[in-house]
Design an enzyme around this catalytic site. Structure first.
Site, short mmCIF file in Angstrom:
data_model
loop_
_atom_site.label_atom_id
_atom_site.label_comp_id
_atom_site.label_asym_id
_atom_site.label_seq_id
_atom_site.Cartn_x
_atom_site.Cartn_y
_atom_site.Cartn_z
N TYR A 15 31.07 -18.74 -15.63
CA TYR A 15 30.08 -17.71 -15.96
C TYR A 15 28.68 -18.24 -15.67
CZ TYR A 15 27.46 -14.36 -18.74
OH TYR A 15 26.56 -13.41 -19.16
N GLU A 52 27.54 -8.97 -29.57
CA GLU A 52 28.19 -9.22 -28.28
C GLU A 52 29.27 -10.29 -28.41
OE1 GLU A 52 25.17 -10.54 -25.61
OE2 GLU A 52 23.75 -8.98 -26.18
N HIS A 100 16.46 -8.03 -13.17
CA HIS A 100 17.84 -8.14 -13.66
C HIS A 100 18.08 -6.97 -14.61
CE1 HIS A 100 21.37 -10.72 -14.85
NE2 HIS A 100 21.33 -9.87 -15.85
N HIS A 143 17.33 -13.04 -24.87
CA HIS A 143 17.09 -11.81 -25.63
C HIS A 143 17.70 -11.87 -27.03
CE1 HIS A 143 20.96 -9.25 -24.96
NE2 HIS A 143 21.26 -10.49 -24.74
N HIS A 168 19.79 -15.51 -27.81
CA HIS A 168 20.65 -16.29 -26.92
C HIS A 168 20.13 -16.14 -25.49
CE1 HIS A 168 22.38 -12.27 -27.42
NE2 HIS A 168 22.79 -12.35 -26.16
N HIS A 192 27.59 -13.60 -29.90
CA HIS A 192 26.16 -13.54 -30.17
C HIS A 192 25.96 -12.30 -31.03
CE1 HIS A 192 26.37 -15.93 -26.32
NE2 HIS A 192 25.90 -16.77 -27.21
FE LIG Z 1 23.35 -10.90 -24.72
#
Ligand SMILES: [Fe+2]
Length: 442
Positions: free
Chosen positions: A352, A343, A294, A337, A373, A367
């Site tokens: 989502y 963010e 990813h 992460h 998160h 975040h």
């Molecule tokens: Fe993030």
């Protein structure tokens, strides 16, 4: 609704192009910028969006040929109060910004609100006085601005509608904007916002720093992501109209007004590369992993506003749209992460993938810098056990305003907006799967 006349529109394609357009034949001087006398008795005026000496590839300015010069579009200024529109630095000692936050859509309260009175600041970052950082806003608009005009000397505005349709009648022409499109209104550009279909709600990233630009694509090459030809700048159109009007200016975080007796949207011709643009997010061509793993979300950057440090954006505007998931042997949703960047996400449409519930269209999440998160238990479990045939993420469009600076909540965001008190509980069900065996405890 506004009593202002309807302006005729039209667009020219390109990002950062050197456009030229005239609403009356011969209004645009040929071969020079500043004739001794302009056609139609117009005034020539330059609007500089970058310092005169900015490098050529970043240098932006537009020459306007207008009925009156801009000095006639404002007089003595007096301070006015727009208490819900905040600017950085705005650190409320009563408000805690350290945390993971999520909001339901800010509801329409039933009161009449314009682009100016309906702007609700959620977070601020950096410092408007040193031209670094940003603010994130939600707008709630139920009526047009009438004969009020506005410009921000502080910022360019990236507008992300979520419901309703707005018309940005700017000095350089008209931009009509609907959900799943975005617009960028440059610093210093005078405009009025009319309501085409209401009520309207959406998100705004107010960029105090260097202008948004297209990201370098690196090894991706010359195509995909956001393509320049899909950006649209308006063609020239103008109002020659006497009226009781008001010019509102945002300057160093404060608002001021001045009374004038005519419409300032009086540019009959212009040429240059400093102009408002709109962009249809459905033309964004996402690029991703086609075998395994990813990638970082930066792969979905639509626009980036540099900070002066290479690779470290003042703001990245990132789009999560419908796309194919094909990675083999891979945990496909976003990974867990912690990030040096902050963010702020908003949902424009649909569901989502990392948060199937609770992050609804019109909703937002934050975040903040170095706060962990990732997927909730349901998303983690489902993705860990999924049959990894190619699958399409459909009916989804979310975005992120990601900034290098910590984002501070306003009191509105902490107390008035519909904050989900239980958001951090979304990770409560994540359990230890380590049991000493290589398979783990599933
Ligand atoms: Fe993030």
């Amino acid at each position: 609704m506004t009593g202002a006349p309807s302006l005729s529109g039209g667009y020219a394609p390109g990002f950062g192009n050197d456009f030229e357009t005239e609403a009356l034949p011969g209004a645009l001087p040929r071969g020079m910028n500043s004739p001794q006398r302009c056609a139609y008795g117009l005034y020539a005026e330059q609007l500089s969006g970058t310092p005169f000496t900015a490098p050529r590839g970043q240098n932006e300015r537009t020459w306007c040929y207008r009925i009156r010069p801009s000095v006639k579009h404002m007089g003595r200024m007096s301070r006015i109060d727009l208490p819900y529109w905040k600017s950085a630095p705005h650190v409320d000692p009563e408000v805690t910004s350290l945390g993971q936050y999520r909001w339901d859509p800010v509801p329409h309260a039933g009161e009449a609100l314009t682009w100016l009175t309906g702007m609700r600041t959620m977070t601020t970052a950096g410092d408007v006085n040193t031209q670094v950082g940003m603010a994130a806003h939600v707008y709630l608009v139920t009526e047009g601005m009438g004969d009020t005009y506005f410009y921000s000397a502080d910022s360019e505005l990236l507008v992300v509608p979520q419901e309703g349709r707005l018309r940005f009648a700017t000095e350089l022409g008209v931009i009509d904007l609907a959900p799943q499109e975005v617009a960028v209104i440059p610093r210093g550009m005078v405009y009025r916002v009319d309501l085409l279909e209401g009520p309207a709600r959406g998100f705004v990233c107010e960029n105090y720093g260097q202008k948004f630009d297209l990201p370098d694509r690196g090894p991706i090459g010359a195509n995909c992501l956001a393509n320049p030809r899909d950006f649209l700048a308006p063609v020239a159109c103008f109002e020659d109209r006497d009226c009781e009007a008001r010019m509102v200016v945002k300057w160093c975080g404060a608002f001021h007004e001045s009374r004038i007796d005519h419409s300032p949207l009086d540019v009959i011709a212009w040429h240059g590369n400093y102009a408002p643009v709109k962009y249809d997010l459905k033309t964004f061509s996402p690029v991703g992993a086609i075998l395994f793993d990813h990638p970082d979300p930066s792969i979905f950057t639509v626009l980036t506003a540099p900070s002066g440090v290479p690779g470290t954006a003042n703001i990245d505007f990132v789009l999560f749209r419908d796309r194919w998931n094909v990675a083999e042997g891979t945990f496909r949703p976003p990974w867990y992460h912690k990030n040096v960047m902050s963010e702020l996400m908003g949902n424009i449409h649909g569901v989502y993938d990392a948060k199937p519930q609770g992050f609804v269209p019109g909703g937002m999440s934050l975040h903040n810098m170095m706060l962990p998160h990732g997927p909730d238990e349901d998303a983690f479990r489902a993705a860990s056990l999924a049959d990894l045939a190619p699958s399409k993420l459909e009916d989804t469009m979310a975005f992120m305003f990601e900034t290098r600076f910590p984002q501070h909540l306003t009191r509105f965001a902490a107390e008035e907006a519909p904050l989900q008190d239980d958001y951090v509980e979304c990770w409560a069900a994540l359990r230890k799967r380590f049991d000493g065996t290589p398979e783990g405890d599933w």
